[in-house]
Design a protein around this motif. Sequence first.
Motif, PDB file in Angstrom:
ATOM      1  N   ARG A 175       0.821  -1.210   0.000  1.00 42.16           N
ATOM      2  CA  ARG A 175       0.000   0.000   0.000  1.00 42.16           C
ATOM      3  C   ARG A 175       0.857   1.263   0.000  1.00 42.16           C
ATOM      4  NH1 ARG A 175      -3.072  -3.080   3.730  1.00 42.16           N
ATOM      5  NH2 ARG A 175      -2.229  -1.890   5.487  1.00 42.16           N
ATOM      6  N   LYS A 208       4.332   8.906  -9.754  1.00 41.26           N
ATOM      7  CA  LYS A 208       4.204   8.265 -11.078  1.00 41.26           C
ATOM      8  C   LYS A 208       5.562   7.939 -11.700  1.00 41.26           C
ATOM      9  CE  LYS A 208      -0.274  10.317 -12.235  1.00 41.26           C
ATOM     10  NZ  LYS A 208      -0.524  10.819 -10.857  1.00 41.26           N
ATOM     11  N   ASP A 240       2.157   1.754  -3.517  1.00 44.56           N
ATOM     12  CA  ASP A 240       1.064   2.207  -4.389  1.00 44.56           C
ATOM     13  C   ASP A 240       0.730   3.681  -4.133  1.00 44.56           C
ATOM     14  OD1 ASP A 240       0.830  -0.239  -5.660  1.00 44.56           O
ATOM     15  OD2 ASP A 240      -0.670  -0.997  -4.260  1.00 44.56           O
ATOM     16  N   ASP A 241       0.698   4.069  -2.865  1.00 46.44           N
ATOM     17  CA  ASP A 241       0.409   5.467  -2.528  1.00 46.44           C
ATOM     18  C   ASP A 241       1.502   6.398  -3.054  1.00 46.44           C
ATOM     19  OD1 ASP A 241      -1.901   4.685  -1.254  1.00 46.44           O
ATOM     20  OD2 ASP A 241      -1.034   4.696   0.766  1.00 46.44           O
ATOM     21  N   GLU A 242       2.758   5.976  -2.892  1.00 46.31           N
ATOM     22  CA  GLU A 242       3.875   6.795  -3.366  1.00 46.31           C
ATOM     23  C   GLU A 242       3.835   6.924  -4.889  1.00 46.31           C
ATOM     24  OE1 GLU A 242       8.791   6.813  -3.179  1.00 46.31           O
ATOM     25  OE2 GLU A 242       7.646   5.437  -1.895  1.00 46.31           O
ATOM     26  N   ASN A 243       3.502   5.829  -5.558  1.00 45.33           N
ATOM     27  CA  ASN A 243       3.466   5.844  -7.024  1.00 45.33           C
ATOM     28  C   ASN A 243       2.331   6.725  -7.546  1.00 45.33           C
ATOM     29  OD1 ASN A 243       4.225   5.048  -9.666  1.00 45.33           O
ATOM     30  ND2 ASN A 243       2.607   3.499  -9.671  1.00 45.33           N
ATOM     31  N   ARG A 244       1.211   6.750  -6.851  1.00 42.69           N
ATOM     32  CA  ARG A 244       0.112   7.618  -7.271  1.00 42.69           C
ATOM     33  C   ARG A 244       0.514   9.088  -7.206  1.00 42.69           C
ATOM     34  NH1 ARG A 244      -3.398   3.511  -5.244  1.00 42.69           N
ATOM     35  NH2 ARG A 244      -3.053   4.147  -3.083  1.00 42.69           N
ATOM     36  N   SER A 245       1.430   9.386  -6.292  1.00 39.03           N
ATOM     37  CA  SER A 245       1.879  10.764  -6.131  1.00 39.03           C
ATOM     38  C   SER A 245       2.993  11.127  -7.114  1.00 39.03           C
ATOM     39  CB  SER A 245       2.373  10.993  -4.701  1.00 39.03           C
ATOM     40  OG  SER A 245       2.954  12.263  -4.553  1.00 39.03           O
TER      41      SER A 245
END
Length: 344
Positions: free
Chosen positions: A173, A183, A176-181
């Motif tokens: 998680r 990319k 995923d959260d870091e990647n949403r920010s």
Amino acid sequence: MQIREGLRRPAPASGALRSPMSAMMLAMFATMASFYVAGRLWQDAQNRVYLIKELDRRTGQGQSAISVDDTLKVVACRQQGKRLASLEMELAAAKHEGFVGKYSSETNTTNSKTKPLIVIGIMTSFGRKNYRDAVRKSWLPTGSMLKKLEEEKGIVVRFIVGRSANRGDTFDREIDDENRSTKDFLILDDHTESDEELPTKTKSFFANAAETFDAAFYAKVNDDIYINVDTLSAMLKTHWDKPRVYIGCMKSGEVFSESTHKWYEPDWWKFGDGKSYFRHASGEMFVISRAIAQFISINRSVLRTYAHDDVSVGSWMIGLAVKHVNEAKLCCSSWPSGALCSAL
């Protein structure tokens, strides 16, 4: 009583009587022989069928044998696979020599109008966000500037990480959260993150990158390495004429057979009595061309890995027609003159 010679009848010629009779007898014999042979063949066939069924019944393998048709299909598939691999290598070589087909943005997730020069995969893992942030603050741009780096210079950079052994847990998680920010991740869903599985992770990165990005080169770099992307770009442009190239700080170190040693190699005995590795690029950073990345992608299931990722990749190069380039600029730890990378 004496019989006169003039009244004696001449005996019929033997050929006149024997010819029709012989032909009839021969025909009857041939017919009977044909029936006999046909009967024996049929009987032999029936016996073979019975023996095969009986053998299958007694050995319990009646359903396990592969038919001739199935065997031919398997052989045909293998031949097609080899042919496909060969065509992929030839196509990559042709592209490097200037025979480039029409580029479609649908084949590249960056939607760039030009073919990327290089895809740089930064190997990272859970709990190393500080290292990633240090990279972002030094040489890796973020946001719109990251997009600009891809579109204007053809340099695609992604942090490479696998999934947690406990899928969907806190580690997953957080990534995923870091990647949403940011990319700026390429998440390997087919790889379970582990320090011991870095060679497998490197193989998975090259395979996935070759399938995702139609780049000319692919690089693996650690997350504690800093890169001068302009110098890297200039260096790579000198290798356009090499369709299969393996660039790095080449070395050949000692193979350690002691299980307590930090660099222990379980397969140490495969490297001869001298216990020395073959020539390979340092794992801090190295570059391969597209044809090699495609080879790794196609053959990922059968490529052998060793204890270390740099040795593993070097072993794949030995059996291929690959140009080894010992590039001092990629000796990140020693910081040579004109180096394009440095270790933290």
